[in-house]
Design a protein around this motif. Structure first.
Motif, PDB file in Angstrom:
ATOM      1  N   ALA A   1       0.604  -0.184  -3.975  1.00  0.00           N
ATOM      2  CA  ALA A   1       0.609   1.215  -3.554  1.00  0.00           C
ATOM      3  C   ALA A   1      -0.816   1.733  -3.373  1.00  0.00           C
ATOM      4  O   ALA A   1      -1.129   2.412  -2.384  1.00  0.00           O
ATOM      5  CB  ALA A   1       1.361   2.072  -4.572  1.00  0.00           C
TER       6      ALA A   1
ATOM      7  N   VAL B   1      -2.605   2.971   0.114  1.00  0.00           N
ATOM      8  CA  VAL B   1      -3.287   4.258   0.253  1.00  0.00           C
ATOM      9  C   VAL B   1      -4.694   4.054   0.805  1.00  0.00           C
ATOM     10  O   VAL B   1      -5.151   4.782   1.694  1.00  0.00           O
ATOM     11  CB  VAL B   1      -3.325   4.998  -1.105  1.00  0.00           C
TER      12      VAL B   1
ATOM     13  N   LEU C   1       4.622   5.715  -5.420  1.00  0.00           N
ATOM     14  CA  LEU C   1       3.900   6.829  -4.805  1.00  0.00           C
ATOM     15  C   LEU C   1       4.539   8.171  -5.174  1.00  0.00           C
ATOM     16  O   LEU C   1       3.832   9.158  -5.388  1.00  0.00           O
ATOM     17  CB  LEU C   1       3.872   6.650  -3.285  1.00  0.00           C
TER      18      LEU C   1
ATOM     19  N   TRP D   1      -1.769  11.303  -5.742  1.00  0.00           N
ATOM     20  CA  TRP D   1      -2.368  10.398  -4.763  1.00  0.00           C
ATOM     21  C   TRP D   1      -2.067  10.880  -3.352  1.00  0.00           C
ATOM     22  O   TRP D   1      -2.935  10.855  -2.474  1.00  0.00           O
ATOM     23  CB  TRP D   1      -1.830   8.985  -4.931  1.00  0.00           C
TER      24      TRP D   1
END
Length: 313
Positions: A251, A255, A277, A283
């Motif tokens: 993840a 990103v 997420l 995030w």
């Protein structure tokens, strides 16, 4: 001249020691993990040898004991080993009593990369290859390859290839030493080289490790079965240990890989990544500020964990 490059991204900080344009050592520090070297105020929960101190609901094991402090006393604790992740997430971080006042860990000194604009510089130095090695456990070198495996007792590195046994042992030992440094492998490490009948060949394989792996470390001699064991001070998780927590590792990598997109985007990823997420909504909020638009999620169970991507929404 080797130089540390530091990329403060979303969810983690990435530091890479770059020499002649290539990464020779790397470090990933997850947000929320107190770095080794941090000194904090804690309260003793248990005294004696293997004492336990608590700070912000985190328990720190103190293998050297609590000294003369009594149960319930406030003490200064230096973080010696950070909280680990993946299969060893159950282990307490390690600390020791300190007489110094609370302070953060020493910061990496080097070139701060502007995130995400200068991220391609890190990729050109080999960051993508390092991530691929961490997720697969496979590292190639001329004439052979390494397979890195995590076990509860140690990190194992198996050497195989097409060279003669003596050539493969020496080349593989050198490649393993470089990989240990590059990926921050520490603690107990076993390297399984080809069986060598010659004492001189076994000595040469050991010398290849000594020449390429910076101190401090201790190692055994290479035995007749081609096995050598090393021990390095363990202050943080290696990239392989971080990668063993696959949803979080992938993840955060997703990103980072989409942070140079612009406008409103949708992240398409394996459902386990989408769930990770969603659990870390901050995030996504940070990513929205970086790309300048809203970020939504779409799970796709047909995708591999490492195959997430961004599409225009």
């Amino acid at each position: 001249m080797p130089e540390w490059w530091i990329e403060r991204g979303i969810g983690e900080t990435r530091a890479a020691l770059v020499d002649h344009g290539r990464i020779v050592e790397a470090r990933i520090l997850r947000d929320g993990v107190l770095a080794a070297g941090t000194i904090l105020t804690a309260r003793l929960k248990r005294t004696g040898r293997n004492a336990i101190a608590v700070a912000d609901d985190v328990e720190y094991l103190l293998p050297s004991g609590s000294g003369r402090a009594t149960e319930g006393a406030a003490v200064q604790v230096e973080v010696v080993r950070e909280a680990l992740t993946g299969s060893e997430g159950w282990k307490r971080p390690l600390g020791r009593i300190s007489d110094r006042p609370p302070c953060p860990a020493p910061a990496f000194e080097g070139r701060a990369l502007l995130y995400p604009r200068e991220s391609p510089l890190l990729d050109e130095a080999g960051w993508r290859e390092l991530v691929d090695e961490a997720r697969s456990g496979i590292i190639g070198f001329p004439g052979g390859g390494l397979r890195v495996s995590l076990t509860p007792a140690m990190t194992l590195i198996d050497v195989d290839g097409t060279l003669s046994p003596q050539e493969l042992a020496i080349a593989g030992a050198g490649a393993a030493a470089l990989a240990i440094r590059r990926h921050g492998i520490a603690g107990s490490i076993g390297i399984d080289l080809p069986t060598l009948d010659s004492k001189a060949a076994r000595q040469s394989a050991g010398e290849a490790i000594d020449a390429l792996l910076p101190k401090p470390f201790e190692r055994t001699a290479v035995n007749g079965f081609g096995f050598v064991q090393l021990v390095r001070p363990r202050r943080h998780a290696s990239s392989f240990e971080l990668a063993s927590d696959r949803p979080r590792f992938e993840a955060l990598d997703l990103v980072r890989s989409v942070s140079r997109e612009t406008g409103t985007i949708r992240l398409v990823a394996h459902p386990r990544l989408v769930a990770e997420l969603e659990r870390n909504a901050d995030w996504l909020r940070q990513l929205e500020r970086v790309v300048g638009g809203s970020v939504t999620l779409r799970p796709d169970p047909s995708l591999a964990m490492s195959a997430g991507y961004a599409e225009q929404a």
